[in-house]
Write a protein that holds these residues in place. Structure first.
Motif: not given
Lengths: 231, 182
Positions: A1-12
């Protein structure tokens, strides 16, 4: 699931804010927070903030706008929402970010410790030990074993028995109907040696009907199936 | 004699053993167990010792000396686990310095939802989740596995550990937590 990977690496949102302030070399104060409001909003416009984090980004955005408006309009802040929390929050957040560098260095270095691997111990249940066996007992045991295996071997020979394929049977029926114009299913099935053969004949017949090579008529249940050539 | 028994149990068990379990099974007082553990720590946790005692979450475990980690890893053919993303690293730092800590508290400090990161860290075995009966929600702390990965025997050897734990500003920020929970 691409969005999960992205969410984990996205800066807060706080990280974005911290980078903006440090990029401008400003101290973390309410004034400097207000001054980077525009840049923060631009960041939100140019980056695909994951929907799960959008709300958190917007909370920070509203706090920034409040700070900025207070800097321009000297109205007393509403007591219930103190925007200075944001500066405090950011200062504390920065301390954790700084501490995380030490942790990262340690994590990336090869200074690991290891726990003792638990061996895979297999405990063997010691069963009953039979004594005073004679050769005849062993022979009996072995023939008993062979008897038990018999059904298995039978099954194998059955599976290996040659069976005419649906394709072959289809060809046969097709050829037969070409020379005769009319025949019955009984005639085809009578040549069959086993149940499987009849089933295959029937499947072949159904396929021929589907291909519109033949036309079948059955006047009643269990009556003769008449096969005619389609011209 | 007592120290010998505890030492032997810890060696044989290999897994982290809770001090409370040692107390119960060996029928000892808290102080006696503490003294024995401190004694073992003093004798083992030296530069020259290949075995160290690790203590975290009220549980102790014998592990190999982290300073020779590279050679041990080579022998065991263990490879480095994948890198940590910055958000997970931040989250771990917060849990290291402030654990046991709840999810809303972590989110208060990071300013962003952390559910997914916490789940991934749980899967990687770096953190543990426990129900806090008083706070009526799960609290998080780092695991022995994570201490092994960063090669420290206890968290208080990390720089500024006490300063972070007793920081009044952090306590003040965390006490405002309900406001962010609207």
């Amino acid at each position: 699931m691409a969005f999960e990977v992205k969410l984990e690496t996205f800066d807060g949102p706080l990280h974005v804010l911290l980078e903006l302030i440090q990029g401008e070399e400003l101290p973390i104060t309410e004034v400097s927070l207000g001054s980077v409001t525009q840049k923060y909003l631009e960041y939100m416009n140019t980056h695909d903030v994951p929907p799960e984090e959008l709300a958190d980004f917007l909370v920070v955005a509203t706090k920034l706008l409040l700070l900025k408006s207070q800097a321009i309009l000297p109205i007393e802040a509403e007591p219930e929402e103190d925007p200075s929390t944001l500066a405090l929050q950011l200062r504390l957040y920065k301390e954790f970010v700084d501490a995380s560098r030490t942790l990262e260095e340690r994590f990336d270095s090869t200074n690991w410790s290891f726990e003792r691997a638990t061996p895979d111990v297999v405990r063997l249940e010691i069963g009953e030990v039979v004594t005073n066996l004679c050769a005849e007992d062993l022979r009996e045991a072995f023939s008993g074993l062979l008897k038990r295996l018999e059904p298995f071997f039978k099954l194998q020979t059955a599976a290996l028995e040659r069976v005419v394929s649906v394709g072959e049977r289809l060809q046969e029926i097709h050829e037969a109907i070409l020379s005769r114009t009319k025949m019955t299913f009984r005639q085809i099935a009578s040549s069959g040696k086993s149940k499987v053969d009849v089933v295959i004949s029937f499947l072949a017949l159904l396929e021929l009907v589907k291909q519109r090579v033949v036309h079948v008529v059955q006047s009643g249940v269990f009556d003769e199936i008449e096969i005619k050539r389609v011209d | 004699m007592l120290t010998t028994t505890i030492e032997a149990v810890l060696f044989a068990a290999a897994k982290p053993i809770k001090l409370s379990d040692l107390r119960k099974h060996l029928d000892l007082s808290e102080e006696v167990v503490r003294e024995a553990i401190d004694d073992i720590t003093r004798r083992f946790n030296t530069e020259g010792s290949g075995i160290h005692l690790m203590e975290q979450n009220g549980a102790v475990q014998f592990v190999s000396n982290a300073s020779v980690g590279e050679d041990v890893a080579k022998f065991l053919r263990v490879e480095a686990s994948g890198p940590l993303t910055r958000p997970s690293l931040e989250t771990l730092t917060i849990i290291v310095y402030r654990g046991p800590i709840t999810k809303p508290e972590i989110e208060m400090i990071r300013g962003v939802n952390c559910s997914l990161i916490l789940r991934n860290l749980l899967i990687r075995g770096f953190i543990l989740e426990e129900q806090d009966k008083e706070r009526l929600q799960p609290v998080y702390r780092v695991s022995h596995e994570f201490l092994q990965a960063i090669g420290v025997n206890r968290l208080d050897v990390l720089p500024d550990y006490e300063a972070f734990r007793t920081n009044e500003k952090i306590a003040e920020l965390l006490s405002r937590e309900p406001e962010s929970d609207v």
